[in-house]
Design an enzyme around this catalytic site. Structure first.
Site, mmCIF file in Angstrom:
data_model
loop_
_atom_site.group_PDB
_atom_site.id
_atom_site.type_symbol
_atom_site.label_atom_id
_atom_site.label_comp_id
_atom_site.label_asym_id
_atom_site.label_seq_id
_atom_site.Cartn_x
_atom_site.Cartn_y
_atom_site.Cartn_z
ATOM 1 N N ASP A 26 7.800 3.151 -2.074
ATOM 2 C CA ASP A 26 7.211 2.571 -3.400
ATOM 3 C C ASP A 26 7.033 3.627 -4.397
ATOM 4 O O ASP A 26 5.888 4.376 -4.142
ATOM 5 C CB ASP A 26 6.230 1.715 -3.031
ATOM 6 C CG ASP A 26 5.519 0.995 -4.363
ATOM 7 O OD1 ASP A 26 5.658 1.467 -5.428
ATOM 8 O OD2 ASP A 26 4.800 0.117 -3.824
ATOM 9 N N THR A 30 2.120 5.278 -8.868
ATOM 10 C CA THR A 30 0.992 6.272 -9.433
ATOM 11 C C THR A 30 1.093 7.272 -8.169
ATOM 12 O O THR A 30 1.147 8.397 -8.228
ATOM 13 C CB THR A 30 -0.309 5.726 -9.497
ATOM 14 O OG1 THR A 30 -0.276 4.857 -10.583
ATOM 15 C CG2 THR A 30 -1.216 6.960 -9.992
ATOM 16 N N GLY A 36 -4.138 0.046 2.355
ATOM 17 C CA GLY A 36 -4.135 -0.558 1.299
ATOM 18 C C GLY A 36 -3.114 -1.856 1.428
ATOM 19 O O GLY A 36 -1.936 -1.624 1.900
ATOM 20 N N ASP A 67 -1.233 -3.151 -0.824
ATOM 21 C CA ASP A 67 -0.003 -2.849 -1.446
ATOM 22 C C ASP A 67 0.984 -2.269 -0.445
ATOM 23 O O ASP A 67 2.100 -2.785 -0.282
ATOM 24 C CB ASP A 67 -0.168 -1.816 -2.437
ATOM 25 C CG ASP A 67 -0.742 -0.458 -2.255
ATOM 26 O OD1 ASP A 67 -1.422 -0.478 -1.149
ATOM 27 O OD2 ASP A 67 -0.447 0.442 -3.048
ATOM 28 N N ARG A 68 0.626 -1.410 0.451
ATOM 29 C CA ARG A 68 1.550 -0.856 1.550
ATOM 30 C C ARG A 68 1.901 -1.863 2.572
ATOM 31 O O ARG A 68 2.901 -1.978 2.890
ATOM 32 C CB ARG A 68 0.868 0.259 2.138
ATOM 33 C CG ARG A 68 0.606 1.500 0.962
ATOM 34 C CD ARG A 68 -0.153 2.616 1.711
ATOM 35 N NE ARG A 68 0.532 3.192 2.682
ATOM 36 C CZ ARG A 68 0.019 4.090 3.632
ATOM 37 N NH1 ARG A 68 -1.193 4.106 3.748
ATOM 38 N NH2 ARG A 68 0.731 4.694 4.518
#
Length: 169
Positions: free
Chosen positions: A96, A99, A73, A75-76
């Site tokens: 992080d 969710t 992802g 985001d990572r």
């Protein structure tokens, strides 16, 4: 559910606070791991002058030392990339809490991998959704370990269990 036009209205309302018009913004980039959010923002392009660029993980210039690089992802990747620009340390661990809670390791040149676990809110929702009688509760830092009722017991289980989970990893 919200339409792209409704989203535009909300964004412009927020920008009005800063006396800014969305069409005065010169560069707009979006990083998301939620396809529906990406589609919603792509829909804004029909209303605004500066087109939104949806980033993908190839846009993040890190070597990806994982089995399937395209599956990581964005985001990572951004977490590791941005953290590496903030420190002189050779290696980076980014935790992080969202969710999902992710633990990602890398450096300024590469993403080395990580761990993905359910987030705190996800754990609460899972207990509520997958049991017959456990309630959804508000998360609070408890005073001690032993809960004296169901809500306190759930809260303590998540709080102390999760803190040991994080420290364990």
């Amino acid at each position: 559910s919200i339409t792209s036009f409704e989203l535009l209205t909300k964004i412009q309302a927020g920008l009005n606070f800063y006396k800014t018009d969305i069409n005065s913004i010169k560069l707009i980039k979006l990083a998301s791991v939620v396809p529906a959010v990406e589609r919603l923002f792509e829909g804004l392009n029909q209303y605004i002058k500066t087109k939104i660029q949806i980033l993908n993980n190839n846009d993040i210039k890190l070597e990806k030392n994982v089995e399937i690089p395209s599956a990581v992802g964005i985001d990572r990747l951004l977490n590791v990339y941005c953290a590496s620009t903030q420190t002189k340390s050779k290696n980076i661990l980014v935790i992080d809490f969202g969710t999902a809670t992710t633990f990602d390791f890398g450096n300024s040149k590469s993403f080395e991998g990580g761990v993905i676990c359910p987030g705190i809110k996800t754990m609460f929702q899972s207990l509520f959704s997958n049991t017959a009688q456990l309630p959804i509760i508000d998360f609070q830092k408890p005073e001690d370990v032993l809960g004296k009722n169901t809500k306190e017991s759930i809260n303590r289980g998540i709080y102390f269990g999760y803190s040991h989970h994080v420290n364990g990893i």
